[in-house]
Design a protein around this motif. Structure first.
Motif, PDB file in Angstrom:
ATOM      1  N   UNK A   1       0.943  -1.375  -0.045  1.00 40.89           N
ATOM      2  CA  UNK A   1       0.048  -0.128  -0.048  1.00 40.89           C
ATOM      3  C   UNK A   1       0.753   1.244   0.051  1.00 40.89           C
ATOM      4  N   UNK A   2       1.935   1.063   0.875  1.00 44.29           N
ATOM      5  CA  UNK A   2       2.644   2.522   0.771  1.00 44.29           C
ATOM      6  C   UNK A   2       3.880   2.600  -0.319  1.00 44.29           C
ATOM      7  N   UNK A   3       3.958   1.501  -0.960  1.00 42.51           N
ATOM      8  CA  UNK A   3       4.936   1.464  -2.361  1.00 42.51           C
ATOM      9  C   UNK A   3       4.570   2.422  -3.190  1.00 42.51           C
ATOM     10  N   UNK A   4       3.091   2.470  -3.457  1.00 48.27           N
ATOM     11  CA  UNK A   4       2.484   3.602  -4.587  1.00 48.27           C
ATOM     12  C   UNK A   4       2.986   5.015  -4.303  1.00 48.27           C
ATOM     13  N   UNK A   5       3.025   5.392  -3.147  1.00 54.73           N
ATOM     14  CA  UNK A   5       3.285   6.689  -2.724  1.00 54.73           C
ATOM     15  C   UNK A   5       4.999   6.781  -2.351  1.00 54.73           C
ATOM     16  N   UNK A   6       5.496   5.898  -2.509  1.00 54.68           N
ATOM     17  CA  UNK A   6       6.911   5.868  -2.222  1.00 54.68           C
ATOM     18  C   UNK A   6       7.949   6.491  -3.322  1.00 54.68           C
ATOM     19  N   UNK A   7       8.185   7.667  -3.428  1.00 53.17           N
ATOM     20  CA  UNK A   7       8.673   8.371  -4.782  1.00 53.17           C
ATOM     21  C   UNK A   7      10.255   7.714  -4.908  1.00 53.17           C
TER      22      UNK A   7
END
Length: 180
Positions: free
Chosen positions: A117-123
């Motif tokens: 879930x966090x990977x999509x927002x981790x630039x």
């Protein structure tokens, strides 16, 4: 309790295997002793038989009870707690698999799902790294789902399935090069 040379070898080896599986040696040895014993044993007899400290036996028995592999039994005329291990190897296997899933797989899945879930927002996360993380999550979810399917099988069916292992592998073939 007197141990025959074969029982000693079995118990010592079970302890060695336990350490390879991430289980304390004494815990594994006590499990083996109680599995082989033909009567419930008090903690004092376990300590004496295995030559380990009574406190270590107490701690190990609590661990085995938390896994559901050992239970307390009482004997008429004896106020001490006696201990007995599960005797059915299929039930032992089921209990160990269920506990390992609960203690290892389930928490790992929770973290992997959170990371997904966090990977999509981790630039700062590269696409290739994200893909690797997704592969591990997919594998662990498939492993968990397969376990849930298999745990419902009666022991006789599971035994037949395990005996068919090589036959199933040959039937399915080896043409799946990418592991999907």
């Amino acid at each position: 309790m007197h141990l025959s040379p074969t029982m000693q070898k079995y118990i010592l080896h079970w302890g060695e295997m336990g350490t390879r599986w991430g289980v304390n040696r004494t815990v594994a040895q006590i499990h083996a002793l109680l599995f082989l014993a033909n009567q419930p044993l008090p903690a004092e007899d376990i300590a004496e038989t295995l030559g380990v400290a009574r406190s270590n036996v107490s701690t190990s028995l609590k661990e085995l009870q938390s896994w559901g592999l050992v239970r307390i039994s009482h004997l008429a005329g004896d106020r001490r707690d006696h201990f007995v291990a599960l005797q059915d190897v299929w039930e032992i296997f089921r209990v160990i698999m269920e506990e390992r899933k609960r203690r290892e797989i389930d928490p790992t899945l929770t973290v992997l799902r959170d990371c997904a879930m966090n990977a999509n927002n981790d630039v700062d996360l590269e696409a290739a790294t994200r893909a690797k993380m997704e592969q591990v999550l997919a594998f662990m979810e498939m492993l968990s789902a397969t376990y849930e399917d298999y745990k419902r099988l009666p022991p006789a069916t599971l035994k037949r399935l395990l005996k068919m292992g090589g036959t199933v592998a040959r039937f399915l073939g080896t043409d799946d090069k990418d592991g999907n």
